[in-house]
Design a protein around this motif. Structure first.
Motif, PDB file in Angstrom:
ATOM      1  N   ARG A 218       0.204   5.861   0.087  1.00 48.76           N
ATOM      2  CA  ARG A 218      -0.748   6.795   0.128  1.00 48.76           C
ATOM      3  C   ARG A 218      -0.158   8.090  -0.444  1.00 48.76           C
TER       4      ARG A 218
ATOM      5  N   ARG B   9      -9.641  -0.990  -4.599  1.00 47.44           N
ATOM      6  CA  ARG B   9      -8.474  -1.199  -4.237  1.00 47.44           C
ATOM      7  C   ARG B   9      -7.830   0.387  -3.700  1.00 47.44           C
ATOM      8  N   PHE B  10      -8.452   1.187  -4.558  1.00 49.30           N
ATOM      9  CA  PHE B  10      -7.794   2.628  -4.215  1.00 49.30           C
ATOM     10  C   PHE B  10      -9.135   3.572  -3.566  1.00 49.30           C
TER      11      PHE B  10
ATOM     12  N   GLN C  49      -5.341   6.490  -1.289  1.00 47.95           N
ATOM     13  CA  GLN C  49      -4.794   5.514  -0.594  1.00 47.95           C
ATOM     14  C   GLN C  49      -4.873   4.446  -1.680  1.00 47.95           C
ATOM     15  N   MET C  50      -3.896   3.926  -1.956  1.00 50.88           N
ATOM     16  CA  MET C  50      -3.641   2.702  -2.694  1.00 50.88           C
ATOM     17  C   MET C  50      -3.264   1.309  -2.115  1.00 50.88           C
ATOM     18  N   ASN C  51      -4.226   0.520  -2.133  1.00 53.89           N
ATOM     19  CA  ASN C  51      -4.032  -0.696  -1.738  1.00 53.89           C
ATOM     20  C   ASN C  51      -3.837  -1.990  -2.553  1.00 53.89           C
ATOM     21  N   ASN C  52      -3.587  -2.899  -2.249  1.00 52.59           N
ATOM     22  CA  ASN C  52      -3.121  -4.345  -3.056  1.00 52.59           C
ATOM     23  C   ASN C  52      -2.684  -3.873  -4.324  1.00 52.59           C
ATOM     24  N   LEU C  53      -1.706  -3.294  -4.205  1.00 49.17           N
ATOM     25  CA  LEU C  53      -1.001  -2.739  -5.393  1.00 49.17           C
ATOM     26  C   LEU C  53      -0.572  -4.004  -6.479  1.00 49.17           C
TER      27      LEU C  53
ATOM     28  N   SER D  51       0.859  -1.430  -0.069  1.00 45.06           N
ATOM     29  CA  SER D  51      -0.150  -0.163  -0.044  1.00 45.06           C
ATOM     30  C   SER D  51       0.803   1.090   0.012  1.00 45.06           C
TER      31      SER D  51
END
Length: 125
Positions: free
Chosen positions: A18, A66-67, A81-85, A16
């Protein structure tokens, strides 16, 4: 109007990050903020948008779930916020402001008048 970005960097797959975009020089109450990204050799693509109040959001399909875009009006800052990139998320990310965007969140880059300097996000496999 000035948009100053921070965040980004190198992260492993599934990680992740941000991104932040601090805005100044305008009253932003009726605006919308957009996030775009551009990978090498590709056009700049829409990622997400949010109105300044934070009550409306729009996401491109490949980042939905995801975002997350958010705002902190007290800091005049917008976040992504960027998750599981994933490796395909690797790109330079830009924030931008649509000064008339409060009523409609546009995905068209041409509708955004001011842009941040961009920040590199690299996702390693």
């Amino acid at each position: 109007v000035q948009l100053v970005q921070s965040g980004g960097g190198l992260v492993q797959v599934g990680g992740s990050l941000r991104l932040s975009c601090a805005a100044s020089g305008e009253r932003f109450a009726n605006t919308a903020m957009g996030w775009f990204r551009q990978a090498p050799g590709e056009e700049r693509k829409f990622v997400a948008a949010i109105n300044w109040a934070g009550t409306e959001t729009s996401y491109e399909d490949y980042v939905k779930g995801r975002f997350i875009a958010s705002t902190d009006n007290s800091k005049s800052t917008v976040y992504l916020q960027m998750n599981n990139l994933r490796p395909e998320d690797t790109a330079v990310y830009y924030c931008a402001v649509d000064l008339d965007g409060d009523y409609f969140l546009t995905i068209n880059a041409h509708d955004y008048e001011y842009w941040g300097q961009g920040t590199q996000v690299t996702v390693s496999a």
